[in-house]
Design an enzyme around this catalytic site. Structure first.
Site, PDB file in Angstrom:
ATOM      1  N   LYS B 184       0.867  -1.189   0.000  1.00  0.00           N
ATOM      2  CA  LYS B 184       0.000   0.000   0.000  1.00  0.00           C
ATOM      3  C   LYS B 184       0.902   1.237   0.000  1.00  0.00           C
ATOM      4  O   LYS B 184       1.388   1.655   1.052  1.00  0.00           O
ATOM      5  CB  LYS B 184      -0.919   0.029   1.227  1.00  0.00           C
ATOM      6  CG  LYS B 184      -1.934   1.177   1.128  1.00  0.00           C
ATOM      7  CD  LYS B 184      -2.719   1.382   2.409  1.00  0.00           C
ATOM      8  CE  LYS B 184      -2.112   2.414   3.318  1.00  0.00           C
ATOM      9  NZ  LYS B 184      -2.012   3.781   2.790  1.00  0.00           N
ATOM     10  N   GLU B 187      -0.914   7.459  -0.301  1.00  0.00           N
ATOM     11  CA  GLU B 187      -1.928   8.021  -1.204  1.00  0.00           C
ATOM     12  C   GLU B 187      -1.536   9.436  -1.666  1.00  0.00           C
ATOM     13  O   GLU B 187      -2.104   9.950  -2.625  1.00  0.00           O
ATOM     14  CB  GLU B 187      -3.312   8.032  -0.520  1.00  0.00           C
ATOM     15  CG  GLU B 187      -3.490   9.028   0.613  1.00  0.00           C
ATOM     16  CD  GLU B 187      -2.955   8.514   1.953  1.00  0.00           C
ATOM     17  OE1 GLU B 187      -2.215   7.517   1.958  1.00  0.00           O
ATOM     18  OE2 GLU B 187      -3.272   9.148   2.988  1.00  0.00           O
ATOM     19  N   CYS B 292      13.477  10.863   7.315  1.00  0.00           N
ATOM     20  CA  CYS B 292      13.626  10.499   8.723  1.00  0.00           C
ATOM     21  C   CYS B 292      15.079  10.520   9.153  1.00  0.00           C
ATOM     22  O   CYS B 292      15.381  10.430  10.341  1.00  0.00           O
ATOM     23  CB  CYS B 292      12.997   9.139   8.997  1.00  0.00           C
ATOM     24  SG  CYS B 292      13.786   7.821   8.071  1.00  0.00           S
TER      25      CYS B 292
END
Lengths: 134, 492
Positions: B184, B187, B292
């Protein structure tokens, strides 16, 4: 302070390549040795190889600014030689080209070994031409 | 230098990839995908329906039974083909990353390179790390050995900031050891991986080995809690990682969760200041601070302050903003308007807390891109360790500078946050560097390196609330996707 990312620096080197080739072509006599003409006509291949380095081994360090070198400053003396003809000018331009690339090599050694190797190759080729002319 | 050409201006509706087929989602819930430099839509992403999510899992589960039986040398051939396809298309992928995420083309090229590096490392891992161990004659006529076996279907949830690289922190390793995946992607930046997935169709993986669905939290939740899913590999914020940790724990799933960060960079008085300054600039402001591993707090020790801060500020002031497809710019927009508002909010917080705004990057004028989500390098001085801008993840180009009197104090400050992703020190003393490395509570340590990004053939580490789980990403994820069987064997 002049600073370049690796791709900015390579774009500048491409400018140097094109400018140098044009300048030598202008200063070279009709009876210029083949080795010099080969060097001039090799500019497209050198530019292609430089462009390839820009897109190949890109790592985090590539975006660290490279400082302590000003390409435009280095281009100025070449500009002064342009428009004149003769072997002396060609020799001076080539010497200048080699000096510039050695300086850049010193700066990029820790950033891009690919660019370092390419410039090493270019200076070696230019040195060979230079020794023929001298 | 002219702007590099965009691959396409508009990419249309992103399609799901289930059981080896690209298909339009049945969902009526779509979101526009934006180019952050232009504030212009470049496509639409669907939020997959629950049925589509289940179908993706079913496909991965069904494919697993056959994929695990494919001999290792055959499985690896798919990865070799994957590398070849990525190499061939690397520049177009990089440009699409720029279009959707907004990052600089060089950063995008670096991202694709790291993805390829992970495929290469997975090939090596398939042969070496996935091997078991055997010991002859542990007792009279008895041998004992370990075999590693793939566990089944896994979920990979990747973040917006490295839309291509992060799926490759896990997917090639899963495939190498015989596991299957449902991915996934974010988005917000779905287009680059969608494009990569289209290209990888050429690799010819068996249907169901890789499946891709899109959506928000509800899609992630359905995937994670699906009874046939073995575990979840995730990269994103600490808040979401914590939720997944709890959810996955309740459902008995494995987790590999790489989370947020607040990285400190310590500069000692004996550091090479010129080199440190250029390194730090890239570390604080590269990817517009949206990584990060980005440093967020600069801690000069003693008189290092006077030596490093002016250089750092001067370099930051000289950064040119623009569209990432222009190689001559230094910094590019944030990923979304929401991200921009968040960073602005943190700058307000810094001011309210009493920090001094040495360089204000807000509302820059960027020629040709009046609507982009731009913010320039921003630097706060007089920051104290208790301020929110010293403790919380801003995820933007905001540097907080805190002066320390000693190495001890600097380490104490760096260890004071809830995070432990990365930390750097700049020094010419091996003794100081060693001391720092041993005492700092962070997983990725840079010594005279601002972005301590582990190569693919090392784990991507992380400690404290920057990581949840036991096994880290990149090459060590081979262990995440497999389990061990110990066999004690005797033949009469």
């Amino acid at each position: 302070m002049s600073k370049y990312t690796l791709s900015q620096l390579i774009n500048k080197i491409i400018e140097v390549e094109e400018y140098t080739a044009r300048s030598i072509l202008e200063s070279a006599k009709d009876d210029a040795p083949n080795i010099l003409m080969d060097f001039i006509s090799g500019v497209d291949e050198r530019v292609r190889m430089l462009s390839e380095v820009k897109t190949s081994m890109v790592i985090e360090m590539t975006l660290e600014p490279i400082t302590g070198i000003d390409i435009d400053d280095y281009l100025k003396p070449i500009t002064n030689y342009r428009g004149e003809t003769g072997q002396i000018q060609t020799i001076e331009i080539l010497r200048h080209y080699i000096k510039l690339y050695k300086k850049i090599m010193d700066k990029v050694y820790e950033v891009s070994i690919d660019l370092y190797n390419l410039l090493y190759r270019f200076t070696r080729d230019a040195t060979r031409v230079l020794s023929e002319l001298e | 230098m002219a702007l590099l050409k965009e691959v396409k201006e508009y990419y249309g509706d992103v399609e799901l990839y289930i059981d080896g087929e690209f298909r339009k989602s049945e969902s009526d819930n779509f979101m526009e995908v934006m180019n952050p430099a232009l504030d212009k839509p470049i496509g639409r992403v669907p939020f997959a329906t629950p049925e589509e999510v289940d179908e993706a899992v079913d496909a991965a589960v069904a494919a697993f039974e056959r994929w695990r039986d494919v001999p290792v040398p055959n499985r690896v051939q798919y990865l070799f083909r994957m590398k070849e396809v990525l190499e061939r298309h690397k520049e177009e992928i990089a440009r699409i990353i720029v279009q959707n995420h907004g990052k600089h083309i060089d950063e995008a090229r670096g991202e694709v390179r790291r993805a390829i590096e992970n495929v290469e490392a997975a090939i090596g891992a398939a042969y070496i790390l996935a091997k078991g161990e055997a010991l002859d004659q542990v007792a009279p006529s008895i041998d004992e050995y370990v075999v590693r076996e793939p566990l089944g279907a896994f979920v990979i949830i990747s973040p917006f900031n490295f839309p291509v690289m992060v799926p490759f922190w896990f997917m090639p390793y899963a495939l190498a050891v015989g596991a299957t995946v449902v991915i996934k992607p974010s988005e917000i930046t779905p287009i680059p991986f969608y494009w990569v997935n289209k290209l990888l169709d050429e690799v010819g993986l068996p249907p169901g080995v890789v499946n891709v669905v899109y959506g928000r939290a509800e899609v992630g939740e359905r995937l994670i809690t699906h009874p046939d899913i073995q575990g979840v590999a995730f990269v994103g914020s600490t808040a979401v990682a914590r939720k997944i940790y709890e959810l996955a724990g309740r459902h008995g799933k494995r987790v590999l969760l790489q989370a947020g960060a607040k990285n400190y960079s310590v500069v000692m008085p004996d550091a090479d200041m010129d080199r440190a300054a250029t390194n730090l600039i890239s570390s604080f402001f590269g990817n517009t601070g949206q990584r990060c591993l980005a440093n967020a707090v600069l801690v000069p020790v003693g008189d290092a302050y006077q030596k490093i801060v002016p250089k750092f500020v001067e370099l930051a002031k000289g950064m040119k903003l623009g569209y990432g497809l222009d190689e001559d710019v230094d910094m590019t927009p944030l990923v979304s308007r929401k991200a921009l508002e968040r960073v602005h909010r943190y700058i307000e917080i810094g001011l309210e807390e009493g920090a001094r705004l040495t360089l204000d990057g807000r509302n820059p004028v960027v020629d040709g891109y009046p609507d982009g989500y731009f913010i320039g390098p921003t630097i706060f001085e007089d920051v104290t360790p208790d301020m929110r801008i010293a403790q919380e993840e801003i995820f933007g180009p905001v540097a907080s500078i805190i002066k320390a009197e000693s190495l001890d104090e600097a380490i104490e400050m760096a260890n004071s946050t809830i995070y432990g992703n990365a930390s750097s020190i700049f020094t010419s003393s091996g003794r100081v560097a060693r001391e720092f490395r041993r005492r700092i509570k962070a997983g990725n340590i840079g010594i005279n390196v601002g972005i301590a990004a582990p190569m693919a053939f090392y784990p991507f580490a992380g400690m404290k609330e920057s990581f949840f789980g036991v096994i880290h990403g990149q090459i060590t994820s081979v262990h995440f996707f497999t389990d061990t069987k110990v066999v004690i064997e005797r033949w009469w």
